[in-house]
Design a protein around this motif. Structure first.
Motif, PDB file in Angstrom:
ATOM      1  N   GLU A  31       0.839  -1.215   0.000  1.00 36.08           N
ATOM      2  CA  GLU A  31       0.000   0.000   0.000  1.00 36.08           C
ATOM      3  C   GLU A  31       0.867   1.255   0.000  1.00 36.08           C
ATOM      4  O   GLU A  31       0.584   2.223  -0.714  1.00 36.08           O
ATOM      5  CB  GLU A  31      -0.901  -0.050   1.235  1.00 36.08           C
ATOM      6  CG  GLU A  31      -1.628   1.211   1.582  1.00 36.08           C
ATOM      7  CD  GLU A  31      -2.231   1.130   2.983  1.00 36.08           C
ATOM      8  OE1 GLU A  31      -2.206   2.143   3.694  1.00 36.08           O
ATOM      9  OE2 GLU A  31      -2.722   0.051   3.375  1.00 36.08           O
ATOM     10  N   GLY A  35       0.617   3.273  -3.502  1.00 33.09           N
ATOM     11  CA  GLY A  35      -0.276   4.422  -3.418  1.00 33.09           C
ATOM     12  C   GLY A  35      -1.526   4.197  -4.240  1.00 33.09           C
ATOM     13  O   GLY A  35      -2.140   3.129  -4.174  1.00 33.09           O
ATOM     14  N   ASN A  36      -1.896   5.143  -5.064  1.00 30.52           N
ATOM     15  CA  ASN A  36      -3.086   5.030  -5.917  1.00 30.52           C
ATOM     16  C   ASN A  36      -2.768   4.561  -7.333  1.00 30.52           C
ATOM     17  O   ASN A  36      -3.644   4.544  -8.194  1.00 30.52           O
ATOM     18  CB  ASN A  36      -3.814   6.379  -5.988  1.00 30.52           C
ATOM     19  CG  ASN A  36      -4.363   6.801  -4.634  1.00 30.52           C
ATOM     20  OD1 ASN A  36      -4.845   5.965  -3.864  1.00 30.52           O
ATOM     21  ND2 ASN A  36      -4.264   8.087  -4.328  1.00 30.52           N
ATOM     22  N   GLN A  37      -1.524   4.191  -7.566  1.00 30.75           N
ATOM     23  CA  GLN A  37      -1.105   3.748  -8.900  1.00 30.75           C
ATOM     24  C   GLN A  37      -1.801   2.439  -9.283  1.00 30.75           C
ATOM     25  O   GLN A  37      -1.907   1.523  -8.468  1.00 30.75           O
ATOM     26  CB  GLN A  37       0.410   3.543  -8.926  1.00 30.75           C
ATOM     27  CG  GLN A  37       0.980   3.072 -10.239  1.00 30.75           C
ATOM     28  CD  GLN A  37       1.103   4.197 -11.241  1.00 30.75           C
ATOM     29  OE1 GLN A  37       0.981   5.372 -10.881  1.00 30.75           O
ATOM     30  NE2 GLN A  37       1.333   3.866 -12.499  1.00 30.75           N
ATOM     31  N   GLN A  38      -2.265   2.355 -10.503  1.00 26.89           N
ATOM     32  CA  GLN A  38      -2.829   1.122 -11.026  1.00 26.89           C
ATOM     33  C   GLN A  38      -1.706   0.310 -11.669  1.00 26.89           C
ATOM     34  O   GLN A  38      -1.158   0.697 -12.700  1.00 26.89           O
ATOM     35  CB  GLN A  38      -3.924   1.425 -12.053  1.00 26.89           C
ATOM     36  CG  GLN A  38      -5.140   2.125 -11.473  1.00 26.89           C
ATOM     37  CD  GLN A  38      -5.838   1.290 -10.404  1.00 26.89           C
ATOM     38  OE1 GLN A  38      -6.130   0.115 -10.606  1.00 26.89           O
ATOM     39  NE2 GLN A  38      -6.077   1.914  -9.251  1.00 26.89           N
ATOM     40  N   ASN A  80       4.073   6.290  -5.583  1.00 26.16           N
ATOM     41  CA  ASN A  80       3.382   7.024  -4.528  1.00 26.16           C
ATOM     42  C   ASN A  80       4.174   8.292  -4.206  1.00 26.16           C
ATOM     43  O   ASN A  80       5.295   8.213  -3.704  1.00 26.16           O
ATOM     44  CB  ASN A  80       3.256   6.147  -3.275  1.00 26.16           C
ATOM     45  CG  ASN A  80       2.394   6.783  -2.196  1.00 26.16           C
ATOM     46  OD1 ASN A  80       1.988   7.943  -2.323  1.00 26.16           O
ATOM     47  ND2 ASN A  80       2.119   6.042  -1.143  1.00 26.16           N
TER      48      ASN A  80
END
Length: 259
Positions: A31, A35-38, A80
């Motif tokens: 996590e 981060g929010n990376q796909q 991230n």
């Protein structure tokens, strides 16, 4: 020659209060790195493998050094943008892990479970045997010092140990190697009068480097007895002299330690 002193790792060797810590660390690391990376499927597979490999080879070191790796890995991947320092990562990891630790301690306090339910099978009888035979016992752990002392007290084993060393709070300087060397020097022990018992590569490698008996405790922390094949493989690679899963076979232990 008879073993005169034994140094134990604590978590996963004697105590199972922190059993499942890997299941907390793995998703936390991923996590933090992602981060929010796909991620693509290939990136997911690579990241899962790198995290698992790192945790496997670093088991036994001070937690803050694992979190330092996390910081460096997060920076290197660049997915991230929010990169914390190792102490912030450690604080959040500890917060998550201590949720389950405190729950287990509360279950003992309420009488729902006993101290023995969070100790490796045969631990108390084995520690009592060593005490009766005049063997000095110590603990060195990568867990924060106040926590490992408190957890040893909660489990009713702290009185067996001459000294307990945990990681100093806010400092990255608790070296199991230094603990071992200080013990041998201060107690005027030769390497073969000293034994190290642990479930991590770190303490087993160090024991072999100083010529001590290295007992790999390939513990299954779920049932608290028997050999965990994954740990067994890890400890054999590290050079363990013998592998065991718990402390129930007292005669076997007496033979190994020359008691």
């Amino acid at each position: 020659m008879t073993i005169k002193a034994v140094l134990f790792d604590f978590d996963g060797t004697l105590s199972t209060l922190r059993a499942g810590w890997e299941e907390v660390m793995v998703p936390f690391m991923k996590e933090s790195i992602v981060g929010n990376q796909q991620l693509t499927e290939e990136e997911n597979v690579r990241m899962d493998r790198e995290i698992a490999d790192y945790i496997d080879q670093s088991t036994g070191i001070q937690t803050v050094f694992q979190m330092r790796w996390l910081k460096e890995k997060t920076t290197a991947e660049g997915w991230n943008p929010e990169v914390l320092d190792e102490w912030a990562y450690k604080a959040e990891y500890n917060r998550r892990l201590l949720l389950s630790v405190h729950e287990r301690i509360n279950r003992m306090a309420s009488g729902e479970l006993r101290q023995e339910d969070y100790l490796m099978k045969g631990s108390l009888a084995f520690l009592q045997l060593l005490q009766d035979r005049g063997v000095e016992m110590y603990v060195a752990s990568g867990t924060d010092h106040p926590d490992v002392v408190r957890e040893a007290q909660v489990l009713g084993v702290s009185s067996f140990f001459r000294e307990i060393w945990g990681a100093p709070v806010g400092k990255a300087e608790c070296s199991k190697e230094k603990v071992m060397m200080d013990l041998i020097e201060n107690k005027k022990l030769s390497g073969h009068e000293f034994a190290v018992v642990g479930d991590g590569k770190v303490e087993i490698r160090l024991a072999k480097e100083i010529g001590s008996l290295a007992v790999g405790l390939a513990s299954d922390e779920t049932v608290r007895e028997g050999v965990n094949p994954l740990k067994e493989k890890r400890l054999l690679v590290a050079g363990a002299d013998v592998i065991v899963g718990d402390f129930t076979n007292i005669d076997q232990w007496i033979t190994w330690l020359g008691l």
